[in-house]
Design a protein around this motif. Sequence first.
Motif, short mmCIF file in Angstrom:
data_model
loop_
_atom_site.label_atom_id
_atom_site.label_comp_id
_atom_site.label_asym_id
_atom_site.label_seq_id
_atom_site.Cartn_x
_atom_site.Cartn_y
_atom_site.Cartn_z
N TYR A 159 2.94 90.58 46.91
CA TYR A 159 3.65 90.66 48.18
C TYR A 159 5.04 90.05 48.05
CZ TYR A 159 1.76 85.87 48.80
OH TYR A 159 1.41 84.56 48.64
N GLY A 160 5.91 90.40 48.99
CA GLY A 160 7.31 90.01 48.89
C GLY A 160 8.12 91.04 48.12
N PRO A 162 10.66 94.06 47.58
CA PRO A 162 11.82 94.58 48.35
C PRO A 162 11.44 95.78 49.19
CG PRO A 162 12.52 94.00 46.13
CD PRO A 162 11.02 93.84 46.16
N GLN A 164 9.30 95.63 51.68
CA GLN A 164 7.98 95.43 52.29
C GLN A 164 8.13 94.77 53.65
OE1 GLN A 164 5.24 92.63 50.33
NE2 GLN A 164 3.64 94.19 50.52
N GLU A 165 7.29 95.19 54.59
CA GLU A 165 7.22 94.61 55.93
C GLU A 165 5.78 94.18 56.18
OE1 GLU A 165 9.81 94.02 57.62
OE2 GLU A 165 11.30 95.30 56.62
N GLU A 188 2.83 86.14 44.94
CA GLU A 188 4.20 86.31 45.38
C GLU A 188 4.99 86.99 44.26
OE1 GLU A 188 6.00 82.65 46.42
OE2 GLU A 188 4.54 82.13 47.96
N GLU A 204 17.83 91.78 49.08
CA GLU A 204 16.51 91.99 49.69
C GLU A 204 15.51 90.94 49.21
OE1 GLU A 204 13.27 93.66 51.81
OE2 GLU A 204 15.44 93.55 52.09
N ARG A 207 15.83 87.98 51.41
CA ARG A 207 15.15 88.21 52.70
C ARG A 207 13.64 88.05 52.55
NH1 ARG A 207 12.60 91.99 56.00
NH2 ARG A 207 12.41 93.52 54.33
N GLN A 208 13.11 88.58 51.48
CA GLN A 208 11.67 88.49 51.27
C GLN A 208 11.23 87.05 51.03
OE1 GLN A 208 9.35 90.70 51.66
NE2 GLN A 208 10.62 92.49 51.99
N SER A 209 12.07 86.26 50.35
CA SER A 209 11.69 84.87 50.07
C SER A 209 11.52 84.08 51.36
CB SER A 209 12.74 84.20 49.17
OG SER A 209 13.97 84.03 49.86
N TYR A 215 3.73 85.64 54.90
CA TYR A 215 2.87 86.56 54.14
C TYR A 215 1.64 85.82 53.61
CZ TYR A 215 6.52 90.22 53.83
OH TYR A 215 7.44 91.20 54.09
#
Length: 383
Positions: A159-160, A162, A164-165, A188, A204, A207-209, A215
């Motif tokens: 997960y995490g 680029p 991904q929502e 992660e 991106e 942003r994910q971090s 998550y």
Amino acid sequence: MTNNPRARHLYVHLPFCVHRCGYCDFVTVVGRIDQHEAYADALLAELASESGSLADAVDTVFVGGGTPTFTEPDTLRRILAALPPATEVTVEANPETVTPELAAILREGGVNRISLGAQTFAPRLLGVLERVAGPDDIRRAMHTLRDASFDNISLDLIYGIPGQEPPDLDNDLAEALALAPEHLSLYELEAKPGTRFTRAWGTELVRQSEAMEGYFERVVETLRGAGYRWYETANFCVSGDRAGGRDLRAQHNLGYWQGRDYLGVGIGAVSTLGEQRRRNGASIGRYLGALGKDGDGGAPPRELEQLEPLTKAQERLMLGLRLDEPLPLTGVEHAIDRLGLERMVAGGLAVVHGESDVNDRRSLSLTDRGRFLGGGVTAELLA
């Protein structure tokens, strides 16, 4: 610790892959089918030369990579036949490589646990990760393995990614649970600075971090709700009646987390034996030059590190606190910062169990919140 430790855990590295994914930082070799047999010769020569480092009875064998199941079938068959018998024998597999023929090779080779690299079920995110398999390949692989009577399968998800929502993660978890694996590993995404992956997705990834903690909590809540035991930071297994009396934790990795000795063979493989850690070099050419049929018969190029008692105690603390069971404090108390421990206990992040005046009966664990914060809490605890 004895002067001549004999490990009960064996790691075998098969580095070959059909393609190197952009985020991967493992020791891999793309293609080179013409070298598979020569590599097997060298690998088995190293294993034979290190036989004295293994206990007479081995608990676990883990065959990782790379993509072990991309290895040429006859070569893979020969390697598996040469491995020592063990209670748990795991092989990593990519979904697109799993066929009835491969499953038969694994079963005949004594493999009883499969770690299947799914990563995600979202086609666009599989594209971001440069994965070869699609969602249907993942499902097909699971069904093929079940048809071959494998009853201990782990699914790896990331997960995490680029793009991904949260709904993507929810769908990945639902898809995975629908396949009813005995074990799930949720990691992660870690992309090393300077790689082509971070250059392509840098903004991106930032942003994910920022979404990782959310998550993480989503993963734990969902999998616990589905009856899985959150036994290690990133790992979950079926337990209780659903496990049929089996301990379905990854026994090989449990050896690492509990600070046991292990032997690693193959390029890039790491071993920890007593007070020494060593890491084989990553060059397949140098490895074959030392151990291949035309090699000099010596040990492969490797780095050696002497482990000081404090270093071993700190590692035991860091790894042991990843588990959901209390860590005995005997032998690691000198690695703990007492003021840091008091702060973590007062903050509801850690718990000390047992009698305060009897060292060999005391143990330490993190609360759920402490486990979510993980490395930050452990850093506060280290002397």
